[in-house]
Motif scaffolding. Structure first.
Motif, PDB file in Angstrom:
ATOM      1  N   ALA A 140      22.227  23.636 -21.532  1.00  0.00           N
ATOM      2  CA  ALA A 140      21.748  22.683 -22.546  1.00  0.00           C
ATOM      3  C   ALA A 140      22.208  23.042 -23.953  1.00  0.00           C
ATOM      4  O   ALA A 140      22.306  22.176 -24.814  1.00  0.00           O
ATOM      5  N   GLY A 141      22.514  24.323 -24.170  1.00  0.00           N
ATOM      6  CA  GLY A 141      23.025  24.714 -25.486  1.00  0.00           C
ATOM      7  C   GLY A 141      22.333  25.934 -26.037  1.00  0.00           C
ATOM      8  O   GLY A 141      21.217  26.282 -25.634  1.00  0.00           O
ATOM      9  N   ILE A 142      22.992  26.592 -26.979  1.00  0.00           N
ATOM     10  CA  ILE A 142      22.484  27.831 -27.549  1.00  0.00           C
ATOM     11  C   ILE A 142      21.171  27.612 -28.290  1.00  0.00           C
ATOM     12  O   ILE A 142      20.291  28.474 -28.301  1.00  0.00           O
ATOM     13  N   LYS A 143      20.974  26.429 -28.899  1.00  0.00           N
ATOM     14  CA  LYS A 143      19.743  26.166 -29.644  1.00  0.00           C
ATOM     15  C   LYS A 143      18.532  26.142 -28.712  1.00  0.00           C
ATOM     16  O   LYS A 143      17.451  26.614 -29.062  1.00  0.00           O
ATOM     17  N   VAL A 144      18.721  25.567 -27.519  1.00  0.00           N
ATOM     18  CA  VAL A 144      17.627  25.526 -26.538  1.00  0.00           C
ATOM     19  C   VAL A 144      17.271  26.934 -26.092  1.00  0.00           C
ATOM     20  O   VAL A 144      16.093  27.314 -26.020  1.00  0.00           O
ATOM     21  N   ALA A 145      18.302  27.739 -25.780  1.00  0.00           N
ATOM     22  CA  ALA A 145      18.082  29.115 -25.332  1.00  0.00           C
ATOM     23  C   ALA A 145      17.377  29.937 -26.406  1.00  0.00           C
ATOM     24  O   ALA A 145      16.438  30.693 -26.128  1.00  0.00           O
ATOM     25  N   VAL A 146      17.811  29.786 -27.657  1.00  0.00           N
ATOM     26  CA  VAL A 146      17.225  30.545 -28.759  1.00  0.00           C
ATOM     27  C   VAL A 146      15.779  30.131 -28.994  1.00  0.00           C
ATOM     28  O   VAL A 146      14.897  30.980 -29.187  1.00  0.00           O
ATOM     29  N   SER A 147      15.502  28.831 -28.970  1.00  0.00           N
ATOM     30  CA  SER A 147      14.135  28.343 -29.191  1.00  0.00           C
ATOM     31  C   SER A 147      13.182  28.852 -28.114  1.00  0.00           C
ATOM     32  O   SER A 147      12.068  29.306 -28.416  1.00  0.00           O
ATOM     33  N   ALA A 148      13.638  28.780 -26.850  1.00  0.00           N
ATOM     34  CA  ALA A 148      12.806  29.256 -25.750  1.00  0.00           C
ATOM     35  C   ALA A 148      12.552  30.753 -25.870  1.00  0.00           C
ATOM     36  O   ALA A 148      11.418  31.223 -25.702  1.00  0.00           O
ATOM     37  N   ASN A 149      13.603  31.500 -26.193  1.00  0.00           N
ATOM     38  CA  ASN A 149      13.446  32.949 -26.293  1.00  0.00           C
ATOM     39  C   ASN A 149      12.552  33.352 -27.457  1.00  0.00           C
ATOM     40  O   ASN A 149      11.827  34.351 -27.376  1.00  0.00           O
ATOM     41  N   THR A 150      12.589  32.600 -28.536  1.00  0.00           N
ATOM     42  CA  THR A 150      11.709  32.888 -29.673  1.00  0.00           C
ATOM     43  C   THR A 150      10.249  32.807 -29.241  1.00  0.00           C
ATOM     44  O   THR A 150       9.439  33.690 -29.550  1.00  0.00           O
ATOM     45  N   LEU A 151       9.908  31.759 -28.506  1.00  0.00           N
ATOM     46  CA  LEU A 151       8.535  31.589 -28.014  1.00  0.00           C
ATOM     47  C   LEU A 151       8.165  32.698 -27.034  1.00  0.00           C
ATOM     48  O   LEU A 151       7.062  33.247 -27.082  1.00  0.00           O
ATOM     49  N   PHE A 152       9.093  33.042 -26.145  1.00  0.00           N
ATOM     50  CA  PHE A 152       8.838  34.085 -25.149  1.00  0.00           C
ATOM     51  C   PHE A 152       8.583  35.438 -25.817  1.00  0.00           C
ATOM     52  O   PHE A 152       7.675  36.180 -25.428  1.00  0.00           O
ATOM     53  N   VAL A 153       9.405  35.770 -26.808  1.00  0.00           N
ATOM     54  CA  VAL A 153       9.260  37.058 -27.490  1.00  0.00           C
ATOM     55  C   VAL A 153       7.952  37.117 -28.270  1.00  0.00           C
ATOM     56  O   VAL A 153       7.252  38.135 -28.259  1.00  0.00           O
ATOM     57  N   THR A 177       0.235  40.559 -16.810  1.00  0.00           N
ATOM     58  CA  THR A 177       1.241  40.184 -15.816  1.00  0.00           C
ATOM     59  C   THR A 177       2.041  38.975 -16.283  1.00  0.00           C
ATOM     60  O   THR A 177       3.253  38.895 -16.076  1.00  0.00           O
ATOM     61  N   SER A 178       1.372  38.034 -16.964  1.00  0.00           N
ATOM     62  CA  SER A 178       2.067  36.865 -17.526  1.00  0.00           C
ATOM     63  C   SER A 178       3.082  37.305 -18.571  1.00  0.00           C
ATOM     64  O   SER A 178       4.198  36.766 -18.648  1.00  0.00           O
ATOM     65  N   GLY A 179       2.705  38.286 -19.389  1.00  0.00           N
ATOM     66  CA  GLY A 179       3.630  38.820 -20.382  1.00  0.00           C
ATOM     67  C   GLY A 179       4.844  39.455 -19.722  1.00  0.00           C
ATOM     68  O   GLY A 179       5.979  39.290 -20.194  1.00  0.00           O
ATOM     69  N   ALA A 180       4.619  40.182 -18.618  1.00  0.00           N
ATOM     70  CA  ALA A 180       5.717  40.818 -17.899  1.00  0.00           C
ATOM     71  C   ALA A 180       6.662  39.769 -17.322  1.00  0.00           C
ATOM     72  O   ALA A 180       7.894  39.906 -17.381  1.00  0.00           O
ATOM     73  N   LEU A 181       6.087  38.693 -16.769  1.00  0.00           N
ATOM     74  CA  LEU A 181       6.908  37.620 -16.200  1.00  0.00           C
ATOM     75  C   LEU A 181       7.691  36.899 -17.289  1.00  0.00           C
ATOM     76  O   LEU A 181       8.873  36.572 -17.115  1.00  0.00           O
ATOM     77  N   THR A 182       7.047  36.661 -18.432  1.00  0.00           N
ATOM     78  CA  THR A 182       7.727  36.037 -19.568  1.00  0.00           C
ATOM     79  C   THR A 182       8.890  36.894 -20.037  1.00  0.00           C
ATOM     80  O   THR A 182       9.960  36.388 -20.387  1.00  0.00           O
ATOM     81  N   SER A 183       8.680  38.206 -20.019  1.00  0.00           N
ATOM     82  CA  SER A 183       9.728  39.142 -20.410  1.00  0.00           C
ATOM     83  C   SER A 183      10.941  39.010 -19.507  1.00  0.00           C
ATOM     84  O   SER A 183      12.090  39.026 -19.965  1.00  0.00           O
ATOM     85  N   VAL A 184      10.697  38.870 -18.218  1.00  0.00           N
ATOM     86  CA  VAL A 184      11.785  38.734 -17.239  1.00  0.00           C
ATOM     87  C   VAL A 184      12.575  37.444 -17.486  1.00  0.00           C
ATOM     88  O   VAL A 184      13.812  37.437 -17.472  1.00  0.00           O
ATOM     89  N   ILE A 185      11.861  36.352 -17.731  1.00  0.00           N
ATOM     90  CA  ILE A 185      12.526  35.071 -17.980  1.00  0.00           C
ATOM     91  C   ILE A 185      13.360  35.127 -19.253  1.00  0.00           C
ATOM     92  O   ILE A 185      14.521  34.703 -19.284  1.00  0.00           O
ATOM     93  N   ALA A 186      12.775  35.673 -20.326  1.00  0.00           N
ATOM     94  CA  ALA A 186      13.476  35.750 -21.609  1.00  0.00           C
ATOM     95  C   ALA A 186      14.714  36.629 -21.506  1.00  0.00           C
ATOM     96  O   ALA A 186      15.792  36.280 -22.004  1.00  0.00           O
ATOM     97  N   SER A 187      14.573  37.761 -20.835  1.00  0.00           N
ATOM     98  CA  SER A 187      15.703  38.672 -20.685  1.00  0.00           C
ATOM     99  C   SER A 187      16.803  38.045 -19.836  1.00  0.00           C
ATOM    100  O   SER A 187      17.992  38.163 -20.148  1.00  0.00           O
TER     101      SER A 187
END
Length: 432
Positions: free
Chosen positions: A128-141, A270-280
């Motif tokens: 979808a694009g770098i902006k989508v990836a960055v926005s999602a990762n910002t929320l995850f972090v 555990t939710s934080g750990a799973l979010t970490s996996v998705i973001a990484s």
């Protein structure tokens, strides 16, 4: 710049601090924060080397580009080939971990369902694009840091109320029985927590004013990560100076989470750990696709596939799909083997980025002068010394698999250079 910082933090996966705490605490006899101080200092020197190279060569190839531009194109290819181990295997590990976490919560659903779903989601988001990836990762972090802050607050409360086996002291940093040898041994393990701080260099061609933003972002990512790791483990170590009191050293963090906050907080943890996996996983796929794009654009990998950029979305779509397919190997992958390969690739990149700065200085000493020796000579030399030490921490499996991969790369290099009779192809970078 902060968007790049968040992407780098996502790749580095702040929650990795919880995965290694128990093992390193046992190894260092209760001095995890002190080991983190050592490895943070070491990583910051290497981060400075990455920053200097990113400023000089604001292109997408990271260590591959830096070694190619400063030392030789042949060595650059081999460095890039080795670094692919780090970039390509991390999405696999994250896919595997997603299956492990979710299967524990939903045991009736097959593991392969979670792995395939994970790979599909991060692949679509990256296309979808770098902006989508960055926005999602910002929320995850942000979510990971919030969970970590709550973890620290609950841990502090437990220490004050005497629920653990320790109290607030400086012993995690220094005590009479501290061993420098064990601290370095622990630091070599904790180096895994920092893998990814360098990944943002692959986004140099997509960043605004990359010669300034990328170097600053690299250093900030390493610094923020180090402070975060030191702070979290300081509270954990004070709560449990002796982790042998816990029932499972390898799973120390989830056990501590349950102890300080009950089942509800353990679920949040555990939710934080799973979010970490998705973001990484999302950040790893982003960076890997850009490294392969740089090598494909040069022609050392097939240009038609790896050098392709989607006209509308401006993303290396074919590379993203390829990495997504490769990540499905998590269905058959051994976690220990993949982790070993990542270490080999990362330490190769660290070594040659530090060397690249030193070589650049030696080639341009007359222009740079002795006043620049500290930044271009001494600091990268310190970073190189620490990295060489980390090489000795690699296990036998990592060495065998890593050098096997390197041999394959050497054969490919022989083929594209026609037995070293011609130079590896290189993209002519033109300033607009």
């Amino acid at each position: 710049m902060m968007a790049i910082v968040f992407l780098g933090l996502a790749y580095m996966s702040p929650f990795a601090v919880f995965d290694t705490f128990g093992v390193v605490s046992a190894e260092t006899h209760g001095h995890v924060p002190a080991s983190y101080v050592l490895i943070t200092i070491a990583i910051l020197f290497t981060a400075l080397s990455y920053g200097k190279m990113a400023q000089l060569f604001p292109e997408a190839g990271s260590a591959y580009t830096y070694a190619k531009k400063t030392i030789s194109s042949e060595l650059g290819f081999l460095v890039g080939w080795s670094a692919l181990l780090d970039y390509l295997f991390l999405p696999m590990i994250n896919a595997l971990l997603s299956g492990i976490y979710l299967s524990a919560s939903f045991p009736h659903i097959p593991v392969w369902v979670w792995i395939v779903s994970f790979v599909f989601i991060i692949t679509v988001m990256n296309i979808a694009g770098i902006k989508v990836a960055v926005s999602a990762n910002t929320l995850f972090v942000i979510f990971q840091f919030l969970v970590a802050v709550l973890f620290i607050i609950l841990t502090a409360r437990a220490i004050i109320s005497g629920e653990g086996s320790g109290s607030f002291t400086v012993n995690p940093f220094y005590s009479q029985d501290i061993s420098l040898r064990l601290l370095f041994s622990g630091a070599s393990i904790l180096a895994l927590s920092f893998l990814g701080f360098d990944a943002v260099t692959t986004l140099a061609e997509e960043a605004i004013n990359p010669t300034k933003t990328i170097p600053r972002a690299i250093f900030l990512i390493a610094l923020i990560g180090g402070i975060f790791f030191i702070t979290v483990t300081f509270f954990m170590q004070n709560l449990y100076p002796d982790v042998s009191l816990l029932s499972n050293i390898n799973g120390a963090s989830p056990e501590i989470a349950k102890h300080i906050g009950g089942i509800m907080f353990q679920s949040i943890f555990t939710s934080g750990a799973l979010t970490s996996v998705i973001a990484s996983g999302l950040a790893a796929q982003t960076s890997a696709s850009r490294l392969m794009y740089a090598m494909g654009r040069d022609g050392v990998l097939p240009n038609k596939w790896f050098g392709y950029i989607h006209k509308e979305r401006q993303t290396p779509v074919y590379n993203i799909i390829f990495i997504g397919i490769l990540a499905l190997s998590a269905l058959f992958l051994n976690l220990v083997t993949a982790t070993s390969l990542i270490n080999f690739g990362a330490f190769t990149a660290f070594t040659f980025v530090n060397l690249s700065v030193i070589v650049y200085y030696l080639k341009n000493k007359s222009t740079l002068g002795w006043k620049r020796f500290i930044g271009y000579g001494l600091f990268p030399l310190i970073g190189l010394a620490f990295t060489i030490y980390l090489w000795f921490s690699l296990d036998r499996l990592a060495i065998i698999f890593g050098f096997s991969w390197l041999v394959i790369g050497f054969v490919v290099l022989l083929w594209i250079t026609k037995g070293f009779r011609v130079k590896p192809p290189e993209y002519e970078f033109v300033d607009n």
